[in-house]
Scaffold this motif. Structure first.
Motif, PDB file in Angstrom:
ATOM      1  N   GLY A 184      65.824 -69.623  36.256  1.00 59.57           N
ATOM      2  CA  GLY A 184      64.508 -70.795  35.587  1.00 59.57           C
ATOM      3  C   GLY A 184      64.111 -71.023  34.953  1.00 59.57           C
ATOM      4  O   GLY A 184      62.662 -71.884  34.675  1.00 59.57           O
ATOM      5  N   ASN A 185      63.681 -70.714  33.791  1.00 57.81           N
ATOM      6  CA  ASN A 185      63.381 -70.820  32.610  1.00 57.81           C
ATOM      7  C   ASN A 185      64.027 -71.754  31.743  1.00 57.81           C
ATOM      8  O   ASN A 185      62.981 -72.217  30.633  1.00 57.81           O
ATOM      9  CB  ASN A 185      62.875 -69.319  31.915  1.00 57.81           C
ATOM     10  CG  ASN A 185      61.475 -68.254  32.207  1.00 57.81           C
ATOM     11  OD1 ASN A 185      60.686 -69.073  31.977  1.00 57.81           O
ATOM     12  ND2 ASN A 185      62.313 -67.447  32.559  1.00 57.81           N
ATOM     13  N   PHE A 186      65.441 -71.688  31.508  1.00 55.55           N
ATOM     14  CA  PHE A 186      65.795 -72.285  29.776  1.00 55.55           C
ATOM     15  C   PHE A 186      66.884 -73.747  31.223  1.00 55.55           C
ATOM     16  O   PHE A 186      67.545 -73.642  29.629  1.00 55.55           O
ATOM     17  CB  PHE A 186      66.770 -71.259  29.291  1.00 55.55           C
ATOM     18  CG  PHE A 186      66.180 -70.115  28.914  1.00 55.55           C
ATOM     19  CD1 PHE A 186      65.298 -70.353  28.004  1.00 55.55           C
ATOM     20  CD2 PHE A 186      66.429 -69.019  29.840  1.00 55.55           C
ATOM     21  CE1 PHE A 186      64.497 -68.914  28.125  1.00 55.55           C
ATOM     22  CE2 PHE A 186      65.650 -67.708  29.958  1.00 55.55           C
ATOM     23  CZ  PHE A 186      64.658 -67.879  28.970  1.00 55.55           C
ATOM     24  N   GLY A 187      67.195 -73.577  32.253  1.00 55.28           N
ATOM     25  CA  GLY A 187      68.578 -74.247  32.287  1.00 55.28           C
ATOM     26  C   GLY A 187      68.675 -73.788  33.623  1.00 55.28           C
ATOM     27  O   GLY A 187      68.543 -72.894  34.592  1.00 55.28           O
ATOM     28  N   VAL A 188      69.871 -74.654  34.274  1.00 57.42           N
ATOM     29  CA  VAL A 188      70.437 -74.338  35.527  1.00 57.42           C
ATOM     30  C   VAL A 188      71.687 -73.954  35.260  1.00 57.42           C
ATOM     31  O   VAL A 188      73.146 -74.277  34.832  1.00 57.42           O
ATOM     32  CB  VAL A 188      70.702 -75.771  36.080  1.00 57.42           C
ATOM     33  CG1 VAL A 188      71.451 -74.798  38.044  1.00 57.42           C
ATOM     34  CG2 VAL A 188      69.391 -76.302  36.176  1.00 57.42           C
ATOM     35  N   THR A 189      71.414 -72.429  35.413  1.00 57.05           N
ATOM     36  CA  THR A 189      73.431 -71.538  34.851  1.00 57.05           C
ATOM     37  C   THR A 189      74.241 -72.061  35.940  1.00 57.05           C
ATOM     38  O   THR A 189      74.252 -71.910  36.912  1.00 57.05           O
ATOM     39  CB  THR A 189      73.012 -70.359  35.013  1.00 57.05           C
ATOM     40  OG1 THR A 189      72.055 -69.441  33.810  1.00 57.05           O
ATOM     41  CG2 THR A 189      74.233 -69.522  34.320  1.00 57.05           C
ATOM     42  N   THR A 190      75.554 -72.255  35.573  1.00 60.38           N
ATOM     43  CA  THR A 190      75.894 -72.688  36.667  1.00 60.38           C
ATOM     44  C   THR A 190      77.771 -71.901  36.623  1.00 60.38           C
ATOM     45  O   THR A 190      78.009 -72.103  37.732  1.00 60.38           O
ATOM     46  CB  THR A 190      76.964 -74.086  36.068  1.00 60.38           C
ATOM     47  OG1 THR A 190      76.894 -73.994  34.333  1.00 60.38           O
ATOM     48  CG2 THR A 190      75.517 -75.539  36.557  1.00 60.38           C
ATOM     49  N   SER A 191      78.309 -71.137  35.746  1.00 57.78           N
ATOM     50  CA  SER A 191      79.224 -70.422  35.547  1.00 57.78           C
ATOM     51  C   SER A 191      78.800 -68.934  34.882  1.00 57.78           C
ATOM     52  O   SER A 191      77.838 -69.191  33.773  1.00 57.78           O
ATOM     53  CB  SER A 191      79.755 -71.376  35.205  1.00 57.78           C
ATOM     54  OG  SER A 191      80.931 -70.257  35.302  1.00 57.78           O
ATOM     55  N   LEU A 192      79.232 -67.867  35.687  1.00 56.27           N
ATOM     56  CA  LEU A 192      79.248 -66.792  34.289  1.00 56.27           C
ATOM     57  C   LEU A 192      80.414 -65.539  34.573  1.00 56.27           C
ATOM     58  O   LEU A 192      81.208 -66.007  35.463  1.00 56.27           O
ATOM     59  CB  LEU A 192      77.570 -65.716  35.487  1.00 56.27           C
ATOM     60  CG  LEU A 192      76.499 -66.277  35.260  1.00 56.27           C
ATOM     61  CD1 LEU A 192      77.120 -66.723  36.971  1.00 56.27           C
ATOM     62  CD2 LEU A 192      75.650 -65.973  34.989  1.00 56.27           C
ATOM     63  N   THR A 193      80.461 -65.519  33.001  1.00 50.90           N
ATOM     64  CA  THR A 193      81.844 -64.429  33.045  1.00 50.90           C
ATOM     65  C   THR A 193      81.308 -62.924  32.973  1.00 50.90           C
ATOM     66  O   THR A 193      80.617 -63.215  31.651  1.00 50.90           O
ATOM     67  CB  THR A 193      83.142 -65.472  31.827  1.00 50.90           C
ATOM     68  OG1 THR A 193      83.101 -66.157  33.239  1.00 50.90           O
ATOM     69  CG2 THR A 193      83.717 -64.289  32.006  1.00 50.90           C
ATOM     70  N   TYR A 194      81.561 -61.927  33.492  1.00 50.25           N
ATOM     71  CA  TYR A 194      82.157 -60.689  33.080  1.00 50.25           C
ATOM     72  C   TYR A 194      83.037 -60.378  32.836  1.00 50.25           C
ATOM     73  O   TYR A 194      83.696 -60.216  33.215  1.00 50.25           O
ATOM     74  CB  TYR A 194      81.421 -60.171  34.716  1.00 50.25           C
ATOM     75  CG  TYR A 194      79.880 -60.938  35.398  1.00 50.25           C
ATOM     76  CD1 TYR A 194      78.373 -60.416  34.906  1.00 50.25           C
ATOM     77  CD2 TYR A 194      80.058 -61.694  35.931  1.00 50.25           C
ATOM     78  CE1 TYR A 194      77.626 -60.807  35.345  1.00 50.25           C
ATOM     79  CE2 TYR A 194      78.926 -62.770  37.113  1.00 50.25           C
ATOM     80  CZ  TYR A 194      77.150 -62.074  36.576  1.00 50.25           C
ATOM     81  OH  TYR A 194      75.896 -62.294  36.436  1.00 50.25           O
ATOM     82  N   ARG A 195      82.325 -58.417  32.122  1.00 52.17           N
ATOM     83  CA  ARG A 195      83.167 -58.501  31.828  1.00 52.17           C
ATOM     84  C   ARG A 195      83.889 -57.378  33.174  1.00 52.17           C
ATOM     85  O   ARG A 195      83.091 -56.411  33.955  1.00 52.17           O
ATOM     86  CB  ARG A 195      83.367 -56.970  30.482  1.00 52.17           C
ATOM     87  CG  ARG A 195      84.000 -56.373  30.214  1.00 52.17           C
ATOM     88  CD  ARG A 195      83.674 -54.765  29.220  1.00 52.17           C
ATOM     89  NE  ARG A 195      82.923 -55.905  27.938  1.00 52.17           N
ATOM     90  CZ  ARG A 195      81.010 -55.431  28.232  1.00 52.17           C
ATOM     91  NH1 ARG A 195      80.728 -54.484  29.447  1.00 52.17           N
ATOM     92  NH2 ARG A 195      80.166 -56.157  27.238  1.00 52.17           N
ATOM     93  N   LEU A 196      84.926 -56.512  33.805  1.00 50.62           N
ATOM     94  CA  LEU A 196      85.391 -56.120  34.647  1.00 50.62           C
ATOM     95  C   LEU A 196      84.878 -54.584  33.797  1.00 50.62           C
ATOM     96  O   LEU A 196      85.294 -53.665  33.468  1.00 50.62           O
ATOM     97  CB  LEU A 196      86.474 -56.076  35.255  1.00 50.62           C
ATOM     98  CG  LEU A 196      87.164 -57.308  35.935  1.00 50.62           C
ATOM     99  CD1 LEU A 196      88.741 -57.308  35.954  1.00 50.62           C
ATOM    100  CD2 LEU A 196      86.350 -57.907  36.929  1.00 50.62           C
ATOM    101  N   PRO A 197      84.714 -53.199  35.080  1.00 47.79           N
ATOM    102  CA  PRO A 197      84.777 -51.785  34.419  1.00 47.79           C
ATOM    103  C   PRO A 197      86.346 -51.873  35.288  1.00 47.79           C
ATOM    104  O   PRO A 197      86.390 -52.662  34.914  1.00 47.79           O
ATOM    105  CB  PRO A 197      83.877 -52.058  35.843  1.00 47.79           C
ATOM    106  CG  PRO A 197      83.425 -52.334  36.889  1.00 47.79           C
ATOM    107  CD  PRO A 197      83.990 -53.756  36.495  1.00 47.79           C
ATOM    108  N   PRO A 198      86.418 -50.320  34.385  1.00 51.65           N
ATOM    109  CA  PRO A 198      87.093 -49.867  34.510  1.00 51.65           C
ATOM    110  C   PRO A 198      87.857 -50.109  36.378  1.00 51.65           C
ATOM    111  O   PRO A 198      86.373 -49.622  37.545  1.00 51.65           O
ATOM    112  CB  PRO A 198      86.951 -48.255  34.284  1.00 51.65           C
ATOM    113  CG  PRO A 198      85.860 -48.535  33.784  1.00 51.65           C
ATOM    114  CD  PRO A 198      85.070 -50.060  33.557  1.00 51.65           C
ATOM    115  N   ARG A 199      89.040 -49.612  36.097  1.00 50.65           N
ATOM    116  CA  ARG A 199      89.445 -49.536  38.129  1.00 50.65           C
ATOM    117  C   ARG A 199      88.900 -48.304  38.963  1.00 50.65           C
ATOM    118  O   ARG A 199      88.990 -47.233  37.980  1.00 50.65           O
ATOM    119  CB  ARG A 199      90.795 -50.423  38.201  1.00 50.65           C
ATOM    120  CG  ARG A 199      90.990 -50.794  39.468  1.00 50.65           C
ATOM    121  CD  ARG A 199      92.428 -50.595  39.806  1.00 50.65           C
ATOM    122  NE  ARG A 199      92.722 -51.820  40.610  1.00 50.65           N
ATOM    123  CZ  ARG A 199      93.826 -52.291  39.950  1.00 50.65           C
ATOM    124  NH1 ARG A 199      94.354 -51.941  38.926  1.00 50.65           N
ATOM    125  NH2 ARG A 199      94.085 -53.498  41.108  1.00 50.65           N
TER     126      ARG A 199
END
Ligand code: FAD
Length: 443
Positions: A184-199
């Motif tokens: 709520g401080n910088f704007g509206v985050t509309t998408s997030l991409t994450y690294r997958l952990p090991p299976r």
């Protein structure tokens, strides 16, 4: 989230208004001027534009779990992103891309179907953007870091309607801020991409309890919890809790997901069994274990809660002081608790200034809470909480921005420590006129 609201704006005279304005903590009742259920970036920019011209302040809501209800406000315009809930996995690239409104439940179910664990939070209805922007503690934190540590990039529409992509390569200061600088401080985050952990498939689900314990045993539990965190076993990120309810004056509970077999889990956690705690050690998939954890959460609650950090194991006397906070409970309280959340290992591999989550070297988060059911019990519970939280502040350092409390008066220092100035600079660029504003927003 009611799917029927997606794409619409709910006003005070809308039949859906009373339900739409509610947040997880039902003790917080705000009356927003409007709630815009945005479905894409275009909607979001339009809602920001409308708010800029309304002369009102703007709040952003995804899961509505902010302890103090910062995602809603009386007379404020609210952008609700819960309808932006698409999620996709790219196994070749080793990434997951989520809309800001994806819940922990959907995240875990989606990844679990492919055999991946994930370092997200414990509550199934918390949504990823609110969680990640504040850091994100979960039952895999010692193994894989905070949720924000898996973030590779994020898209944000700022308070002027401008689109930013933040990553290690583009707008690094914003990327720094979006990993622990609070929602709520910088704007509206509309998408997030994450690294997958090991299976990884099999883990051991651990849940140990002890009833009606003495004060000394509860203090010893705190000390063993902290001592255990100093061991190098990064395969377990426990939650430990001391609670007082009308039915039980002092109980202990301890649970988590051990990334290893039952025999290893039993050996590692022997200090808790030898304290007289007993319960479950059971091998299962990560997803099955998470489903058990999730099943403990109700759809909403009435509560106050605040989370601090401890850096050093408490002395016997300090641990007893903490246990004493729960000697009595407030009138109408159904449970008061001190909860400990393990940190260390992967969390402390990053430097305090590498991301906005400053308290990298802390041993654990320690939270004080009280829950009630009848709205009339709120004043007594807040009066109970206030002096006890102050006592906890004296024994601890800094506060977790995802467990905010209005009792944190010097909140910039409490939430951000030595990162406060850098965050002010990012905020001044993306939210210069404080269109986005709430009681503990970055100032
Ligand atoms: C029952 C319960 C269990 C919890 N368990 C955990 C846990 O295991 N680990 C943990 O770390 N935390 C936990 N939390 C705290 C939780 O992570 C934070 O409250 C988090 O901020 C909630 O996110 P939300 O989207 O659900 O809430 P919201 O109230 O919607 O949002 C929280 C804050 O983020 C802002 N925000 C939300 N979405 C966006 C967005 N897209 N763009 C910009 N700003 C946004 C809001 O304005 C608000 O300030 C728990 C909270 C509850 C109530």
């Amino acid at each position: 989230m009611d799917q029927n609201n997606c794409g619409s704006v709910i006003f005070m005279n809308s039949p859906q208004y009373n339900e739409a304005r509610q947040v997880f903590n039902r003790s917080i009742q705000k009356l927003p001027a409007s709630i815009a259920y945005c479905t894409n970036e275009g909607d979001t920019a339009a809602a920001i534009y409308a708010a800029r011209h309304s002369g009102r302040t703007l709040r952003v809501r995804s899961g509505g779990h902010s302890y103090e209800g910062f995602s809603v406000g009386t007379c404020a315009d609210v952008i609700d992103v819960s309808c932006m809930d698409s999620v996709s996995i790219n196994e070749q690239a080793g990434t997951l891309t989520a809309g800001p409104g994806v819940t922990n439940r959907v995240l875990y179910e989606t990844l679990g179907a492919y055999g991946y664990p994930f370092p997200s939070g414990t509550c199934p209805t918390v949504r990823v953007s609110g969680l990640t922007l504040g850091g994100g503690w979960g039952l895999s934190a010692r193994m894989f870091g905070l949720t924000c540590d898996s973030l590779l990039s994020a898209t944000l529409i700022d308070a002027q309607g401008c689109r930013h992509i933040a990553s290690e390569e583009e707008d690094r200061e914003l990327f720094f801020a979006l990993r622990g600088g609070g929602g709520g401080n910088f704007g509206v985050t509309t998408s997030l991409t994450y690294r997958l952990p090991p299976r990884l498939f099999d883990v051991t689900y651990v849940e140990l309890n002890a009833s009606n314990v003495s004060k000394e045993a509860a203090a010893e539990f705190i000390r063993r919890f902290q001592q255990w965190l100093l061991t190098e076993d990064c395969r377990f990120t426990p939650i430990g809790r001391i609670f007082h309810s009308p039915e039980e004056p002092r109980g202990l509970t301890f649970w988590g997901v051990y990334y290893g077999g039952e025999a290893e889990a039993r050996a590692s956690l022997e200090p808790f069994v030898s304290l007289g705690m007993s319960g479950i050690f059971e091998e299962m998939t990560f997803l099955q274990a998470i489903r058990i954890v999730e099943s403990g959460y109700p759809p909403y609650e009435w509560f106050t809660n605040g989370g601090r950090f401890s850096y050093m194991p408490f002395s016997e006397q300090e641990a007893l002081k903490i246990v004493s906070l729960l000697d009595c409970i407030a009138e109408g309280s159904i449970r008061a608790a001190v909860s400990l959340y393990g940190l260390g290992c992967a969390v402390s591999e990053k430097k305090p200034t590498e991301t906005a989550f400053f308290y990298r070297d802390a041993l654990n988060i320690i939270a004080l809470s009280t829950d009630w059911e009848k709205p009339s019990a709120k004043p007594a519970n807040l009066a109970w909480f206030s002096p006890r939280y102050r006592a906890l502040q004296e024994l601890t350092l800094g506060s977790y921005v995802n467990f905010p409390n209005l009792e944190n008066v010097d909140y910039m220092r409490a939430y951000y420590g030595g990162n406060a100035e850098r965050l002010r600079a990012v905020q001044a660029r993306t939210n210069p006129g404080h269109l986005l504003d709430f009681p503990q927003s970055i100032r």
